[in-house]
Design a protein around this motif. Sequence first.
Motif, PDB file in Angstrom:
ATOM      1  N   GLU A  22      11.293   9.383 -32.572  1.00 13.25           N
ATOM      2  CA  GLU A  22      10.981  10.479 -33.497  1.00 13.25           C
ATOM      3  C   GLU A  22       9.589  11.054 -33.240  1.00 13.25           C
ATOM      4  O   GLU A  22       9.364  12.235 -33.482  1.00 13.25           O
ATOM      5  CB  GLU A  22      11.084   9.998 -34.945  1.00 13.25           C
ATOM      6  N   LEU A  23       8.685  10.231 -32.741  1.00 10.58           N
ATOM      7  CA  LEU A  23       7.329  10.679 -32.432  1.00 10.58           C
ATOM      8  C   LEU A  23       7.234  11.303 -31.044  1.00 10.58           C
ATOM      9  O   LEU A  23       6.159  11.717 -30.613  1.00 10.58           O
ATOM     10  CB  LEU A  23       6.348   9.506 -32.549  1.00 10.58           C
ATOM     11  N   GLY A  24       8.357  11.351 -30.326  1.00 12.20           N
ATOM     12  CA  GLY A  24       8.403  12.013 -29.022  1.00 12.20           C
ATOM     13  C   GLY A  24       8.151  11.114 -27.832  1.00 12.20           C
ATOM     14  O   GLY A  24       7.978  11.597 -26.712  1.00 12.20           O
ATOM     15  N   CYS A  25       8.135   9.800 -28.038  1.00 18.09           N
ATOM     16  CA  CYS A  25       7.913   8.855 -26.948  1.00 18.09           C
ATOM     17  C   CYS A  25       9.261   8.414 -26.391  1.00 18.09           C
ATOM     18  O   CYS A  25      10.089   7.859 -27.106  1.00 18.09           O
ATOM     19  CB  CYS A  25       7.129   7.648 -27.449  1.00 18.09           C
ATOM     20  N   LEU A  43       0.756   5.694 -30.466  1.00 19.72           N
ATOM     21  CA  LEU A  43       2.127   5.896 -30.942  1.00 19.72           C
ATOM     22  C   LEU A  43       2.752   4.584 -31.400  1.00 19.72           C
ATOM     23  O   LEU A  43       3.490   4.549 -32.389  1.00 19.72           O
ATOM     24  CB  LEU A  43       2.999   6.537 -29.860  1.00 19.72           C
ATOM     25  N   LEU A  44       2.447   3.516 -30.702  1.00 17.44           N
ATOM     26  CA  LEU A  44       2.985   2.213 -31.069  1.00 17.44           C
ATOM     27  C   LEU A  44       2.458   1.770 -32.441  1.00 17.44           C
ATOM     28  O   LEU A  44       3.214   1.266 -33.256  1.00 17.44           O
ATOM     29  CB  LEU A  44       2.643   1.178 -30.000  1.00 17.44           C
ATOM     30  N   VAL A  45       1.179   2.004 -32.685  1.00 22.15           N
ATOM     31  CA  VAL A  45       0.596   1.650 -33.985  1.00 22.15           C
ATOM     32  C   VAL A  45       1.274   2.449 -35.089  1.00 22.15           C
ATOM     33  O   VAL A  45       1.675   1.905 -36.123  1.00 22.15           O
ATOM     34  CB  VAL A  45      -0.938   1.884 -33.980  1.00 22.15           C
ATOM     35  N   GLU A  46       1.438   3.754 -34.880  1.00 20.66           N
ATOM     36  CA  GLU A  46       2.060   4.596 -35.896  1.00 20.66           C
ATOM     37  C   GLU A  46       3.517   4.198 -36.136  1.00 20.66           C
ATOM     38  O   GLU A  46       3.966   4.077 -37.278  1.00 20.66           O
ATOM     39  CB  GLU A  46       1.977   6.071 -35.493  1.00 20.66           C
ATOM     40  N   ALA A  47       4.262   3.957 -35.058  1.00 19.59           N
ATOM     41  CA  ALA A  47       5.662   3.564 -35.189  1.00 19.59           C
ATOM     42  C   ALA A  47       5.793   2.206 -35.870  1.00 19.59           C
ATOM     43  O   ALA A  47       6.693   1.997 -36.688  1.00 19.59           O
ATOM     44  CB  ALA A  47       6.331   3.533 -33.813  1.00 19.59           C
ATOM     45  N   THR A  48       4.890   1.294 -35.572  1.00 22.24           N
ATOM     46  CA  THR A  48       4.903  -0.028 -36.200  1.00 22.24           C
ATOM     47  C   THR A  48       4.627   0.078 -37.693  1.00 22.24           C
ATOM     48  O   THR A  48       5.306  -0.560 -38.510  1.00 22.24           O
ATOM     49  CB  THR A  48       3.873  -0.956 -35.529  1.00 22.24           C
ATOM     50  N   SER A  67       9.914   2.749 -23.481  1.00 24.07           N
ATOM     51  CA  SER A  67      10.106   1.558 -24.310  1.00 24.07           C
ATOM     52  C   SER A  67       8.829   1.258 -25.079  1.00 24.07           C
ATOM     53  O   SER A  67       7.736   1.667 -24.680  1.00 24.07           O
ATOM     54  CB  SER A  67      10.460   0.378 -23.408  1.00 24.07           C
ATOM     55  N   TRP A  68       8.964   0.499 -26.169  1.00 22.72           N
ATOM     56  CA  TRP A  68       7.774   0.150 -26.947  1.00 22.72           C
ATOM     57  C   TRP A  68       6.782  -0.632 -26.113  1.00 22.72           C
ATOM     58  O   TRP A  68       5.582  -0.590 -26.354  1.00 22.72           O
ATOM     59  CB  TRP A  68       8.138  -0.598 -28.227  1.00 22.72           C
ATOM     60  N   CYS A 119      13.773  -0.660 -35.157  1.00 23.71           N
ATOM     61  CA  CYS A 119      13.159   0.306 -36.064  1.00 23.71           C
ATOM     62  C   CYS A 119      11.928   0.944 -35.414  1.00 23.71           C
ATOM     63  O   CYS A 119      11.734   2.159 -35.497  1.00 23.71           O
ATOM     64  CB  CYS A 119      12.799  -0.382 -37.380  1.00 23.71           C
ATOM     65  N   VAL A 120      11.111   0.147 -34.748  1.00 22.31           N
ATOM     66  CA  VAL A 120       9.950   0.681 -34.034  1.00 22.31           C
ATOM     67  C   VAL A 120      10.420   1.652 -32.948  1.00 22.31           C
ATOM     68  O   VAL A 120       9.873   2.746 -32.800  1.00 22.31           O
ATOM     69  CB  VAL A 120       9.086  -0.448 -33.420  1.00 22.31           C
ATOM     70  N   GLU A 121      11.452   1.269 -32.200  1.00 21.52           N
ATOM     71  CA  GLU A 121      11.996   2.143 -31.154  1.00 21.52           C
ATOM     72  C   GLU A 121      12.461   3.475 -31.751  1.00 21.52           C
ATOM     73  O   GLU A 121      12.228   4.537 -31.185  1.00 21.52           O
ATOM     74  CB  GLU A 121      13.170   1.466 -30.436  1.00 21.52           C
ATOM     75  N   LYS A 122      13.121   3.418 -32.906  1.00 17.41           N
ATOM     76  CA  LYS A 122      13.595   4.633 -33.575  1.00 17.41           C
ATOM     77  C   LYS A 122      12.424   5.558 -33.886  1.00 17.41           C
ATOM     78  O   LYS A 122      12.472   6.761 -33.603  1.00 17.41           O
ATOM     79  CB  LYS A 122      14.333   4.266 -34.864  1.00 17.41           C
ATOM     80  N   TYR A 123      11.365   5.000 -34.432  1.00 20.74           N
ATOM     81  CA  TYR A 123      10.206   5.830 -34.766  1.00 20.74           C
ATOM     82  C   TYR A 123       9.477   6.324 -33.528  1.00 20.74           C
ATOM     83  O   TYR A 123       8.948   7.441 -33.531  1.00 20.74           O
ATOM     84  CB  TYR A 123       9.264   5.090 -35.715  1.00 20.74           C
TER      85      TYR A 123
END
Length: 57
Positions: A25-28, A39-44, A31-32, A18-22
């Motif tokens: 979507e955030l353009g990264c 970006l990792l904080v936002e995706a998490t 890998s996490w 799920c984190v990878e999916k986000y």
Amino acid sequence: MSDSNFGNNEYDSEFDACVEKYLRELGCESSWVDAPDELLVEATQLAEKELGRERRG
């Protein structure tokens, strides 16, 4: 109630996916593990909201 199916050594693949999916979507595209902290904080946070829980393990 605790989640007895998950110990400290368990891998939470559902949460990580799920984190990878986000991250995508955030353009990264990395890998996490290599993602920028912001970006990792936002995706998490998005993954926690979607799954209704924090990462296990």
